[in-house]
Design a protein around this motif. Structure first.
Motif, PDB file in Angstrom:
ATOM      1  N   PHE A  59       0.830  -1.205   0.000  1.00  0.00           N
ATOM      2  CA  PHE A  59       0.000   0.000   0.000  1.00  0.00           C
ATOM      3  C   PHE A  59       0.863   1.253   0.000  1.00  0.00           C
ATOM      4  N   MET A  60       1.865   1.287   0.871  1.00  0.00           N
ATOM      5  CA  MET A  60       2.716   2.462   0.946  1.00  0.00           C
ATOM      6  C   MET A  60       3.534   2.626  -0.332  1.00  0.00           C
ATOM      7  N   SER A  61       3.939   1.519  -0.952  1.00  0.00           N
ATOM      8  CA  SER A  61       4.634   1.601  -2.238  1.00  0.00           C
ATOM      9  C   SER A  61       3.742   2.261  -3.284  1.00  0.00           C
ATOM     10  N   HIS A  62       2.474   1.867  -3.267  1.00  0.00           N
ATOM     11  CA  HIS A  62       1.525   2.458  -4.207  1.00  0.00           C
ATOM     12  C   HIS A  62       1.388   3.954  -3.972  1.00  0.00           C
ATOM     13  N   GLN A  63       1.355   4.366  -2.704  1.00  0.00           N
ATOM     14  CA  GLN A  63       1.192   5.775  -2.393  1.00  0.00           C
ATOM     15  C   GLN A  63       2.416   6.585  -2.815  1.00  0.00           C
ATOM     16  N   VAL A  64       3.602   6.019  -2.634  1.00  0.00           N
ATOM     17  CA  VAL A  64       4.821   6.722  -3.022  1.00  0.00           C
ATOM     18  C   VAL A  64       4.891   6.889  -4.540  1.00  0.00           C
ATOM     19  N   ILE A  65       4.616   5.826  -5.276  1.00  0.00           N
ATOM     20  CA  ILE A  65       4.633   5.921  -6.743  1.00  0.00           C
ATOM     21  C   ILE A  65       3.516   6.837  -7.232  1.00  0.00           C
ATOM     22  N   LYS A  66       2.411   6.848  -6.506  1.00  0.00           N
ATOM     23  CA  LYS A  66       1.318   7.748  -6.863  1.00  0.00           C
ATOM     24  C   LYS A  66       1.759   9.204  -6.748  1.00  0.00           C
ATOM     25  N   ALA A  67       2.610   9.496  -5.742  1.00  0.00           N
ATOM     26  CA  ALA A  67       3.154  10.846  -5.606  1.00  0.00           C
ATOM     27  C   ALA A  67       4.043  11.189  -6.803  1.00  0.00           C
ATOM     28  N   LEU A  68       4.835  10.228  -7.253  1.00  0.00           N
ATOM     29  CA  LEU A  68       5.669  10.453  -8.440  1.00  0.00           C
ATOM     30  C   LEU A  68       4.800  10.651  -9.679  1.00  0.00           C
ATOM     31  N   ARG A  69       3.726   9.888  -9.739  1.00  0.00           N
ATOM     32  CA  ARG A  69       2.807  10.023 -10.867  1.00  0.00           C
ATOM     33  C   ARG A  69       2.207  11.425 -10.914  1.00  0.00           C
ATOM     34  N   GLN A  70       1.909  11.957  -9.740  1.00  0.00           N
ATOM     35  CA  GLN A  70       1.358  13.304  -9.683  1.00  0.00           C
ATOM     36  C   GLN A  70       2.355  14.323 -10.214  1.00  0.00           C
ATOM     37  N   LEU A  71       3.639  14.101  -9.976  1.00  0.00           N
ATOM     38  CA  LEU A  71       4.657  15.022 -10.468  1.00  0.00           C
ATOM     39  C   LEU A  71       4.750  14.988 -11.993  1.00  0.00           C
ATOM     40  N   THR A  72       4.497  13.833 -12.595  1.00  0.00           N
ATOM     41  CA  THR A  72       4.528  13.772 -14.064  1.00  0.00           C
ATOM     42  C   THR A  72       3.376  14.568 -14.664  1.00  0.00           C
ATOM     43  N   ILE A  73       2.249  14.650 -13.965  1.00  0.00           N
ATOM     44  CA  ILE A  73       1.125  15.446 -14.456  1.00  0.00           C
ATOM     45  C   ILE A  73       1.515  16.925 -14.524  1.00  0.00           C
ATOM     46  N   GLU A  74       2.457  17.332 -13.671  1.00  0.00           N
ATOM     47  CA  GLU A  74       2.949  18.704 -13.705  1.00  0.00           C
ATOM     48  C   GLU A  74       3.972  18.922 -14.820  1.00  0.00           C
ATOM     49  N   GLY A  75       4.260  17.882 -15.578  1.00  0.00           N
ATOM     50  CA  GLY A  75       5.186  18.029 -16.696  1.00  0.00           C
ATOM     51  C   GLY A  75       6.604  17.618 -16.404  1.00  0.00           C
ATOM     52  N   LYS A  76       6.846  17.003 -15.267  1.00  0.00           N
ATOM     53  CA  LYS A  76       8.207  16.599 -14.924  1.00  0.00           C
ATOM     54  C   LYS A  76       8.569  15.274 -15.592  1.00  0.00           C
ATOM     55  N   THR A  77       9.872  15.092 -15.779  1.00  0.00           N
ATOM     56  CA  THR A  77      10.415  13.821 -16.250  1.00  0.00           C
ATOM     57  C   THR A  77      10.867  13.033 -15.029  1.00  0.00           C
ATOM     58  N   VAL A  78      10.237  11.893 -14.779  1.00  0.00           N
ATOM     59  CA  VAL A  78      10.513  11.115 -13.570  1.00  0.00           C
ATOM     60  C   VAL A  78      11.069   9.761 -13.978  1.00  0.00           C
ATOM     61  N   ILE A  79      12.273   9.446 -13.487  1.00  0.00           N
ATOM     62  CA  ILE A  79      12.927   8.160 -13.753  1.00  0.00           C
ATOM     63  C   ILE A  79      13.254   7.514 -12.420  1.00  0.00           C
TER      64      ILE A  79
END
Length: 695
Positions: A277-297
């Motif tokens: 669950f916490m892994s999902h929440q952390v990746i979800k935070a990264l996903r939110q950053l991509t919506i802002e136009g960031k490149t996330v690797i």
């Protein structure tokens, strides 16, 4: 958002309603569900050298030349269209950065000249608005690839290859300005709270000074974004004193890195040690950053199905080769083409991780043949796809050198680190209490030994012991504890330096200066007890000089200990080497042998011995103004004089000369001790800077 909703939803809600479906995707067949939150044109699953637009290259160079350390500003995001351009809002398109890397190679240099190849011509691409996973089994080279892309942690590693952002070749110093790197191990100053940690990062990462209101506004925004508001006043904690949970520490690491609103974010194993669950929440935070136009690797070992569905692009590594690079939703078809179709009721990440991993029951040849087959199939796919794309090698070469600058001035760095170090010192009051008790016990014991000591004929030998103990205890009490001042925070300093926050010299001098505050107090306590228990002459001049000498000697002891810790790089090694230097200097300091009796070949030890200058200064302070010494009058018999320390001890000046000292050398002694302190401070700062920069 009220407090209840914050607890129920630790991270920001996705702005696309299809992202909500990712939360419940655990019970859905992965082959029947869309793996992208927003439909978009299918990109080619290989590296494409898109021809760089001149304006994009100029934009990158402009940011590097001026202020690429932009501070985070609120953005009004709107994701309403199904096109790929809708994923990057117009107000952040100018900040979008496409990362392309080609022919990345890495060779580890081991002992006895052994060379081990880790990465073999790795190609890949990460686009703005997309989440890219770098996957592979343990030892596949995921973290090494990320370190090469960010230009960090490359000690004893030879690298080669091209790294480009928007068509412009980059070097490590430039990459640090345009990206942030959340490493696998979360290291913080454990005695600081979450808010204090973010405030410190904001002060040093802002390109200009911030007012209190603006600083609090930025910190509050990050606390809410990363769902850390409820624990903002909680101490981060250490290995021995637990406080924040693993997920909260990981989100705090994200908050510290995205503080400057970087266009590119690298994350090394962001889900390591977290539950599903916490892994999902952390990746979800990264996903939110991509919506802002960031490149996330980010590198990831073996994600759950729900986490895997969030990826847009996938790079699979095996034995240092690229086994697959392309859209995450096309990897199933690729492995089917290789002859390894996904069985029913088996998730995609589980399946292809089994395929590219070495099984215990198979031989090395069988494993190598399977990997070679996959890599060959991937190369064929690259050639097929490259015939349908326009390739171009047009790019602008990077300059040979790039200045390594920090957002804030050296003075500002020193001030903020001094503030933080002072807070650390105050919150470790138990350590201060132990040092205080130690000082009280030693001073009372020594004071009892020299109780009632006077300046007379019988007490002259005892006075030498008193002076010796005064000098020696300043080193014995404070030198070894001072060696530990910054080594417990060493991983934090390395991480913050690599994040371009401050100079190692600023940290070293600020940290040691803050730690030295206690060594202005403890010598006064020690000296006050000794003087109170003896019957030595009391005058403002004598007491003031005695206190100043002991304080300077304690500061010198701290500087020597800290410098040796920086020189040796290991606390135990420093504690072993330090006595080898200090003991000879103490022996030739005038306590055990007079200066005139020292053999000529040992004279250099006496010339540089701060023990000698401290002993001389204390002797001069107490005897410089004594016209006569009780019991050493000139009419004493020869037999009586022989009982004294020297036959010419009729005055204080003569006693000083009997020790091979000069009564006019008091200011010289002060000058030499101050020069020695300065020498060890500068040497320690240089050695510490060298050690941090090569870490």
């Amino acid at each position: 958002m009220d407090s209840k909703s914050e607890e129920a939803e630790p991270l920001l809600k996705p702005k696309n309603v299809e992202d909500e479906g990712l939360i419940t995707s655990l019970d859905v067949d992965p082959t029947q569900k869309s793996r992208s939150p927003t439909p978009k044109p299918t990109p080619i699953p290989v590296l494409i050298n898109d021809t760089p637009v001149a304006s994009e290259i100029e934009q990158v160079e402009k940011e590097l030349a001026h202020s690429s350390e932009r501070f985070r500003k609120p953005k009004t995001l709107s994701v309403t269209n199904d096109t790929e351009s809708a994923r990057i809002p117009s107000q952040v398109k100018t900040n979008a950065k496409k990362l392309v890397f080609q022919n990345i190679q890495a060779v580890v240099l081991k002992k006895k000249g052994v060379r081990q190849e880790i990465l073999k011509k790795i190609d890949g691409v990460a686009r703005p608005g997309e989440l890219t996973f770098i996957m592979g089994s343990s030892g596949a080279g995921k973290t090494t690839l990320l370190n090469i892309l960010t230009g960090r942690n490359l000690k004893n590693i030879e690298t080669d290859g091209d790294i480009m952002i928007n068509g412009r070749n980059m070097i490590s110093n430039e990459m640090k300005k345009l990206s942030a790197y959340v490493q696998q191990d979360d290291v913080f100053i454990g005695t600081l709270t979450v808010r204090e940690t973010l405030r410190f990062a904001a002060k040093l990462r802002s390109p200009s000074a911030l007012g209190a209101t603006e600083l609090d506004s930025i910190v509050d925004e990050l606390l809410v974004m990363m769902s850390l508001k409820k624990c903002e006043n909680t101490k981060v904690g250490t290995m021995t004193e637990k406080s924040l949970s693993r997920g909260e520490r990981k989100r705090l690491a994200f908050a510290c890195e995205i503080l400057t609103d970087p266009p590119i974010l690298f994350c090394d194993e962001p889900t390591s040690g977290l539950d599903s669950f916490m892994s999902h929440q952390v990746i979800k935070a990264l996903r939110q950053l991509t919506i802002e136009g960031k490149t996330v690797i980010c590198t990831i070992h073996q994600p759950s199905t729900s986490v895997y569905h969030m990826a847009d692009q996938l790079i699979l590594l095996s034995q240092g080769h690229v086994a697959y690079a392309g859209p995450a939703k096309q990897v199933d078809a690729f492995f089917g083409r290789c002859g390894y179709p996904i069985p029913k009721f088996v998730s995609s990440p589980d399946h292809f991780m089994r395929v590219i991993s070495h099984k215990s029951f198979e031989t090395e040849d069988d494993y190598n043949k399977r990997i070679e087959k996959i890599v060959l199939e991937h190369d064929i796919m690259k050639k097929e796809q490259s015939t349908h794309s326009t390739l171009s090698s047009s790019r602008r070469e990077h300059p040979e050198t790039a200045p390594f600058t920090f957002p804030r001035t050296w003075t500002a760095q020193f001030f903020f680190i001094f503030q933080r170090s002072s807070i650390q010192l105050w919150r470790e009051r138990s350590v201060l209490l132990v040092k205080l008790i130690q000082t009280l016990i030693m001073s009372i014991m020594i004071g009892s030994t020299y109780y009632g000591l006077e300046i007379d004929k019988k007490s002259l030998p005892s006075f030498k012991g008193f002076a010796f103990v005064s000098v020696q205890m300043m080193h014995m009490l404070f030198m070894m504890p001072a060696m530990t001042v910054f080594w417990k925070d060493y991983p934090v300093v390395v991480r913050e330096f690599q994040a371009n926050m401050y100079s190692p010299s600023a940290y070293y001098l600020a940290k040691t200066t803050a730690d030295s505050i206690q060594y202005l107090v403890f010598p006064v306590i020690f000296s006050g007890i000794l003087l109170g228990m003896t019957s030595l002459p009391y005058s403002v001049v004598i007491i003031t000089n005695y206190l100043i000498i002991n304080i300077l000697l304690s500061l010198n002891a701290c500087s020597v200990g800290q410098s040796f810790a920086a020189m040796c790089g290991h606390l135990a090694t420093g504690m072993t080497v330090l006595p080898i230097v200090c003991v000879p200097l103490m022996v030739f300091g005038g306590f055990m042998i007079t200066y005139e009796a020292i053999p000529w070949y040992f004279l250099p030890f006496a010339w540089v011995s701060w023990y000698k200058y401290g002993f001389e200064a204390i002797t001069i302070v107490y005897f410089n103004h004594n016209s006569t010494i009780s019991g050493c009058e000139s009419n004493s018999s020869v037999a009586t004089l022989k009982m004294s320390i020297d036959s010419n001890c009729t005055t204080g000046i003569e006693f000083i000369k009997a020790q091979a000292f000069e009564e006019t050398h008091l200011w010289l002694d002060y000058t030499v001790i101050l020069a020695v302190i300065l020498f060890w401070k500068i040497l320690g700062a240089l050695l510490f800077t060298w050690r941090i920069r090569r870490a």
